[in-house]
Design a protein around this motif. Structure first.
Motif, short mmCIF file in Angstrom:
data_model
loop_
_atom_site.label_atom_id
_atom_site.label_comp_id
_atom_site.label_asym_id
_atom_site.label_seq_id
_atom_site.Cartn_x
_atom_site.Cartn_y
_atom_site.Cartn_z
N THR A 24 0.85 -1.19 0.00
CA THR A 24 0.00 0.00 0.00
C THR A 24 0.88 1.24 0.00
O THR A 24 1.77 1.38 0.85
N MET A 25 0.65 2.14 -0.96
CA MET A 25 1.47 3.35 -1.07
C MET A 25 1.06 4.38 -0.01
O MET A 25 -0.13 4.52 0.31
N ARG A 26 2.04 5.10 0.51
CA ARG A 26 1.74 6.18 1.47
C ARG A 26 0.99 7.33 0.79
O ARG A 26 0.14 7.97 1.40
N HIS A 27 1.35 7.62 -0.46
CA HIS A 27 0.66 8.63 -1.26
C HIS A 27 0.34 8.03 -2.62
O HIS A 27 1.01 7.08 -3.05
N VAL A 28 -0.65 8.57 -3.31
CA VAL A 28 -0.88 8.18 -4.71
C VAL A 28 0.42 8.43 -5.47
O VAL A 28 1.03 9.49 -5.34
N PHE A 29 0.85 7.44 -6.26
CA PHE A 29 2.12 7.52 -6.95
C PHE A 29 1.86 7.75 -8.43
O PHE A 29 1.27 6.90 -9.10
N ASP A 135 31.07 3.74 1.00
CA ASP A 135 31.11 4.27 -0.37
C ASP A 135 29.71 4.44 -0.98
O ASP A 135 29.59 4.89 -2.12
N ILE A 136 28.66 4.06 -0.25
CA ILE A 136 27.30 4.19 -0.80
C ILE A 136 26.93 5.67 -0.91
O ILE A 136 27.02 6.40 0.08
N PRO A 137 26.51 6.14 -2.10
CA PRO A 137 26.08 7.54 -2.20
C PRO A 137 24.76 7.78 -1.48
O PRO A 137 24.02 6.83 -1.19
N ALA A 138 24.49 9.04 -1.19
CA ALA A 138 23.19 9.39 -0.59
C ALA A 138 22.07 8.91 -1.51
O ALA A 138 22.18 9.00 -2.73
N THR A 139 21.01 8.38 -0.93
CA THR A 139 19.89 7.94 -1.76
C THR A 139 18.95 9.11 -2.05
O THR A 139 18.75 9.98 -1.20
N SER A 140 18.40 9.10 -3.25
CA SER A 140 17.39 10.09 -3.57
C SER A 140 16.04 9.63 -3.03
O SER A 140 15.84 8.46 -2.72
N PHE A 141 15.13 10.58 -2.90
CA PHE A 141 13.75 10.28 -2.50
C PHE A 141 12.85 10.79 -3.61
O PHE A 141 13.02 11.91 -4.10
N THR A 142 11.86 9.99 -4.00
CA THR A 142 11.06 10.28 -5.19
C THR A 142 9.85 11.16 -4.88
O THR A 142 9.07 10.87 -3.97
N ILE A 143 9.71 12.21 -5.68
CA ILE A 143 8.54 13.09 -5.64
C ILE A 143 7.74 12.85 -6.91
O ILE A 143 8.18 13.18 -8.01
N GLY A 144 6.57 12.21 -6.78
CA GLY A 144 5.75 11.91 -7.95
C GLY A 144 5.05 13.16 -8.48
O GLY A 144 5.02 14.21 -7.84
N ILE A 145 4.49 13.05 -9.68
CA ILE A 145 3.74 14.14 -10.28
C ILE A 145 2.48 14.40 -9.45
O ILE A 145 1.76 13.47 -9.10
N ASP A 146 2.25 15.68 -9.13
CA ASP A 146 1.12 15.97 -8.23
C ASP A 146 0.76 17.45 -8.33
O ASP A 146 1.32 18.20 -9.13
#
Length: 353
Positions: A24-29, A135-146
């Motif tokens: 279940t998504m936290r927000h509509v994706f 060595d792991i780069p910072a992870t991005s966080f996704t902002i969907g179209i809204d």
């Protein structure tokens, strides 16, 4: 689907358990081509001599797989000819040859097998591979179209992240970027999901986005438009990354010069074994490497994170986008990925699942 019972398949020294589960998504994706509120997955457990490895297949719409197709594939798997999970190469070559495509189903076996192997060796897989989690780069966080209000809300919620991934590809692209820039000045990566079709407009947008702190473009144009993507890559002020245009290891060589780099996802490439080979080949071809994910539990995310020290960009936020994760594994703190020092892929399973 949430509470469907496990199906158990005994195969010589191995036992495979399979269960469908719905995330279940936290927000509509929303991306350029569709919106959704759930993602179907299939969970796997592979047991050998009392030790169990966990795996997962996640099926976003564009992969063309479903819970039923994954379960049908897994029911064809017969590991009884193999006497040991350390016959990894033979086992995974056999699984890959059962049918074409079905890459998420294959990944569910691959991940469970790697988790099992790490547990048998008593080591996290990143250590087995000789990789340094620092060595792991910072992870991005996704902002969907809204809408503007929801975009501002999502960006505010993602304040800990050092880089944001922005879904573009519609007429609202400039509005989305301007809205984000009204809230934060962190670097952005733009995922177009094949939404641009005109190369001249794509180049114009590449310059506009670069001026606003976007560091690369993911799948800017349809994967079929090889010449247009190559034309854009040659002229773009920022790198272009193949996502839909790069599925498996055998795709990479032909993409040199078409894109600046590739996005590797376990669900596209059949799992950890092939993902590592892809990262190494892309590096040898002087291409950039991004490690992505679907909306997944911490199982598949933690599996991918084992090879994150090899990449330029990490996009491992899939478990953060769901409300019903049943595993604990790789954690994100202040925008960085932290791998637990636990054998296999480092999972703890919820006692209620």
């Amino acid at each position: 689907m949430q509470h469907t019972d496990w199906q158990t398949i005994t195969m010589g020294k191995f036992t495979l358990r399979i269960r469908p589960y719905t995330l279940t998504m936290r927000h509509v994706f929303t991306v350029a081509s569709f919106s959704r509120t759930t993602t179907p997955v299939v969970l796997t457990e592979l047991t050998y001599e009392g030790i169990t490895g966990y795996g997962e297949a996640s099926m976003p719409p564009y992969l063309g797989e479903s819970q039923q197709s994954v379960i049908s594939f897994l029911q064809k798997v017969d590991l009884s000819p193999f006497t040991s999970p350390f016959q990894t190469q033979e086992i995974l070559t056999y699984v890959d040859g059962i049918a074409t495509k079905n890459t998420a189903a294959k990944a569910a076996i691959d991940i469970a097998l790697h988790d099992l192997l790490g547990k048998l060796m008593g080591q996290p897989f990143y250590k087995i591979w000789g990789l340094n989690p620092a060595d792991i780069p910072a992870t991005s966080f996704t902002i969907g179209i809204d809408t503007q209000d929801m975009i501002r809300k999502k960006v505010t919620e993602a304040a800990e992240f050092k880089i944001l991934k922005v879904k573009l590809g519609l007429d609202s692209d400039k509005m989305i970027i301007d809205t984000i820039r009204s809230v934060t000045d962190v670097p952005l990566c733009a995922d177009i999901n094949q939404g641009w079709t005109d190369k001249e407009r794509a180049l114009e947008m590449a310059h506009w986005l670069a001026e606003r702190g976007v560091v690369f473009l993911e799948q800017p144009m349809p994967k079929e438009q090889l010449e247009d993507n190559a034309w854009l890559t040659e002229r773009s002020p920022i790198p272009t990354i193949a996502d839909e245009g790069c599925q498996r290891y055998t795709d990479i060589a032909a993409l040199q010069g078409v894109y600046s780099g590739i996005n590797i996802k376990l669900m596209k490439c059949t799992g950890m074994r092939e993902a590592k080979k892809m990262a190494e080949l892309a590096r040898a071809l002087k291409m950039k490497v991004m490690l992505g994910c679907m909306t997944e539990t911490s199982c598949a995310i933690s599996a991918a994170a084992q090879l994150a020290p090899l990449v330029d960009w990490a996009d491992l936020d899939g478990a953060l986008l769901i409300a019903n994760d049943i595993f604990q594994g790789m954690e994100v703190k202040d925008g960085y990925c932290y791998l637990p020092d636990q054998a296999g892929i480092g999972l703890v399973k919820s006692t209620t699942s």
